[in-house]
Design a protein around this motif. Structure first.
Motif, PDB file in Angstrom:
ATOM      1  N   GLY A  30      99.601  78.761  -5.104  1.00  0.00           N
ATOM      2  CA  GLY A  30      99.003  77.990  -4.004  1.00  0.00           C
ATOM      3  C   GLY A  30      99.560  76.595  -3.868  1.00  0.00           C
ATOM      4  N   GLY A  31     100.500  76.224  -4.723  1.00  0.00           N
ATOM      5  CA  GLY A  31     101.115  74.897  -4.632  1.00  0.00           C
ATOM      6  C   GLY A  31     100.378  73.839  -5.433  1.00  0.00           C
ATOM      7  N   ARG A  32      99.385  74.295  -6.271  1.00  0.00           N
ATOM      8  CA  ARG A  32      98.646  73.339  -7.084  1.00  0.00           C
ATOM      9  C   ARG A  32      99.330  73.192  -8.452  1.00  0.00           C
ATOM     10  NH1 ARG A  32      95.089  76.152  -4.093  1.00  0.00           N
ATOM     11  NH2 ARG A  32      95.042  77.840  -5.646  1.00  0.00           N
ATOM     12  N   VAL A  33      99.146  72.024  -9.052  1.00  0.00           N
ATOM     13  CA  VAL A  33      99.826  71.706 -10.306  1.00  0.00           C
ATOM     14  C   VAL A  33      99.132  72.400 -11.476  1.00  0.00           C
ATOM     15  CG1 VAL A  33     100.512  69.857 -11.874  1.00  0.00           C
ATOM     16  CG2 VAL A  33     100.562  69.460  -9.407  1.00  0.00           C
ATOM     17  N   ASP A  57      97.819  57.471 -14.370  1.00  0.00           N
ATOM     18  CA  ASP A  57      96.660  56.908 -13.672  1.00  0.00           C
ATOM     19  C   ASP A  57      96.112  57.851 -12.603  1.00  0.00           C
ATOM     20  OD1 ASP A  57      96.895  54.553 -15.158  1.00  0.00           O
ATOM     21  OD2 ASP A  57      98.350  53.700 -13.746  1.00  0.00           O
ATOM     22  N   HIS A  58      96.555  59.112 -12.640  1.00  0.00           N
ATOM     23  CA  HIS A  58      96.149  60.062 -11.606  1.00  0.00           C
ATOM     24  C   HIS A  58      95.776  61.398 -12.260  1.00  0.00           C
ATOM     25  CE1 HIS A  58      96.189  61.127  -7.259  1.00  0.00           C
ATOM     26  NE2 HIS A  58      96.254  62.367  -7.765  1.00  0.00           N
ATOM     27  N   ASP A  59      94.681  61.980 -11.825  1.00  0.00           N
ATOM     28  CA  ASP A  59      94.281  63.291 -12.346  1.00  0.00           C
ATOM     29  C   ASP A  59      95.065  64.359 -11.599  1.00  0.00           C
ATOM     30  OD1 ASP A  59      93.046  65.367 -13.579  1.00  0.00           O
ATOM     31  OD2 ASP A  59      91.153  65.187 -12.507  1.00  0.00           O
ATOM     32  N   TRP A  60      96.201  64.779 -12.199  1.00  0.00           N
ATOM     33  CA  TRP A  60      97.141  65.651 -11.511  1.00  0.00           C
ATOM     34  C   TRP A  60      96.778  67.130 -11.595  1.00  0.00           C
ATOM     35  CZ3 TRP A  60      98.958  68.894 -15.189  1.00  0.00           C
ATOM     36  CH2 TRP A  60      98.987  68.422 -16.522  1.00  0.00           C
ATOM     37  N   LYS A  61      96.010  67.516 -12.595  1.00  0.00           N
ATOM     38  CA  LYS A  61      95.726  68.947 -12.769  1.00  0.00           C
ATOM     39  C   LYS A  61      94.969  69.503 -11.571  1.00  0.00           C
ATOM     40  CE  LYS A  61      95.832  69.618 -17.755  1.00  0.00           C
ATOM     41  NZ  LYS A  61      95.106  70.051 -18.953  1.00  0.00           N
ATOM     42  N   GLY A  62      95.494  70.615 -11.030  1.00  0.00           N
ATOM     43  CA  GLY A  62      94.856  71.270  -9.895  1.00  0.00           C
ATOM     44  C   GLY A  62      95.119  70.602  -8.565  1.00  0.00           C
ATOM     45  N   GLU A  63      95.847  69.455  -8.571  1.00  0.00           N
ATOM     46  CA  GLU A  63      96.179  68.765  -7.321  1.00  0.00           C
ATOM     47  C   GLU A  63      97.288  69.522  -6.591  1.00  0.00           C
ATOM     48  OE1 GLU A  63      95.372  65.717  -5.734  1.00  0.00           O
ATOM     49  OE2 GLU A  63      93.558  65.705  -6.964  1.00  0.00           O
ATOM     50  N   HIS A  64      97.225  69.493  -5.271  1.00  0.00           N
ATOM     51  CA  HIS A  64      98.310  70.076  -4.493  1.00  0.00           C
ATOM     52  C   HIS A  64      99.521  69.142  -4.588  1.00  0.00           C
ATOM     53  CE1 HIS A  64     100.579  71.613  -1.002  1.00  0.00           C
ATOM     54  NE2 HIS A  64      99.934  72.758  -1.256  1.00  0.00           N
ATOM     55  N   PHE A  65     100.720  69.689  -4.735  1.00  0.00           N
ATOM     56  CA  PHE A  65     101.918  68.871  -4.954  1.00  0.00           C
ATOM     57  C   PHE A  65     102.126  67.834  -3.862  1.00  0.00           C
ATOM     58  CE2 PHE A  65     103.722  72.153  -2.218  1.00  0.00           C
ATOM     59  CZ  PHE A  65     104.630  71.464  -1.430  1.00  0.00           C
ATOM     60  N   SER A  66     101.671  68.145  -2.640  1.00  0.00           N
ATOM     61  CA  SER A  66     101.893  67.220  -1.520  1.00  0.00           C
ATOM     62  C   SER A  66     101.054  65.956  -1.641  1.00  0.00           C
ATOM     63  CB  SER A  66     101.598  67.921  -0.196  1.00  0.00           C
ATOM     64  OG  SER A  66     100.240  68.312  -0.139  1.00  0.00           O
ATOM     65  N   THR A  67     100.030  65.961  -2.523  1.00  0.00           N
ATOM     66  CA  THR A  67      99.235  64.742  -2.743  1.00  0.00           C
ATOM     67  C   THR A  67      99.875  63.845  -3.805  1.00  0.00           C
ATOM     68  OG1 THR A  67      97.813  65.707  -4.446  1.00  0.00           O
ATOM     69  CG2 THR A  67      97.139  66.007  -2.152  1.00  0.00           C
TER      70      THR A  67
END
Length: 333
Positions: free
Chosen positions: A21-24, A37-47
């Motif tokens: 789905g494009g999530r990390v 400084d960013h909660d990257w897990k489960g974030e969409h790569f485009s964010t």
């Protein structure tokens, strides 16, 4: 395409693994530093990144279409760090992004406090970092050397213009300042100072005592004269002072009298007093004089005035020309 994450972390410390789905799903240790400084897990790569070349990419299907192509992007953070990378298919329809800094690696190292351990051992960025470090060290060494050379040059110039015994200016420095004043057409005065009875000190007490007397006299001259004046030792017991922007003969007379009184004070050398005095000849350079004067002319005028002061009984001062010219002519007959 399946790799153990531990192997990916070593081989590709800047990877980003995306699910279908494009999530990390995971990121390499170096990317984790960038995203700290960013909660990257489960974030969409485009964010997290803005992929803009070869064209804008916001969906994972677009990444799959660009497998093996060179990608350019910016991180979506205040620094807007530039990244380069490539997408590769991963297991279960996911995508693996392998990223790097390109020529911006030096900026990234500074911005995120990265070290060589944050890059794969085969990454050419390591070699580049070593080259940059070597260049920085070489430039710093060059700057240090230049500072030392400039300091040495200044010190050498200072020595070239300084009398080593007294610390006053020497004849070379005097001529340099005098020539400048003459060329500028400025109003100034020249004091020619000769110590009285100095030969007796040298003859009876020795040259070491004479040197001590000269040093004390030099200190007295610096104390009495203005900081803007040039005080020079031009011979054994001969001194010349250049006084800039002087208009008042009374002020010059006062300075000369104060200096004479100061020099007449006994000088203690090895427990015994040495006594000297001073005769002073003064010449003034007036901007409106009809006949242009050279530096030698002014020094000669001050010398003529000095002879007149000595003829009046020493420990005296005299001005050129009024009261000195006739006396000087009698001396030279």
């Amino acid at each position: 395409m399946t790799f153990p994450l531990a192997s990916l972390d070593i081989l590709c410390p800047m990877h980003v693994l995306l699910d279908p789905g494009g999530r990390v799903r995971s990121v390499g240790p170096t990317m984790a530093k960038l995203f700290r400084d960013h909660d990257w897990k489960g974030e969409h790569f485009s964010t997290l990144v803005d992929i803009y070349r070869p064209h804008p990419v916001t969906q994972i299907v677009q990444l799959r279409d660009l497998v093996g192509r060179r990608l350019q992007m910016r991180m979506r953070n205040p620094r807007r760090t530039m990244l380069k990378g490539m997408s590769m298919p991963a297991d279960a329809g996911g995508v693996l992004l392998n990223l790097g800094f390109g020529i911006k690696v030096v900026d990234a190292v500074r911005d995120y406090a990265l070290t060589s351990t944050d890059f794969a051992v085969t990454d050419l960025a390591i070699d580049m970092l070593y080259l940059v470090e070597a260049k920085s060290a070489a430039m710093e060494a060059s700057r240090t050397l230049n500072r030392r050379l400039q300091g040495a040059m200044l010190a050498a110039e200072q020595r070239a213009y300084t009398d080593t015994l007294t610390g006053l200016r020497n004849r070379r420095a005097l001529n340099h300042v005098l020539d400048r004043l003459v060329r500028s057409g400025a109003r100034f005065a020249v004091m020619n100072i000769d110590l009285d009875f100095f030969k007796q000190v040298n003859d009876t007490r020795g040259h070491a005592a004479g040197d001590r007397v000269l040093q004390v006299v030099a200190r007295a001259m610096l104390d009495v004269m203005r900081k803007v004046d040039t005080v020079a030792r031009v011979g054994g017991d001969e001194f010349v002072v250049l006084l800039e922007d002087v208009r008042d003969r009374g002020m010059l007379a006062d300075l000369a009298d104060r200096l004479i009184r100061r020099i007449e004070q006994p000088i203690l050398v090895d427990g015994e007093d040495c006594k000297v005095s001073a005769s002073i000849g003064i010449a003034m350079r007036e901007p409106l004089e009809n006949t242009p004067l050279t530096a030698d002319d002014l020094l000669e005028r001050a010398d003529v005035a000095l002879y007149s002061a000595k003829r009046k009984g020493r420990a005296q001062h005299a001005f050129f020309p009024q009261e000195t010219l006739a006396a000087a002519e009698r001396i030279h007959r």
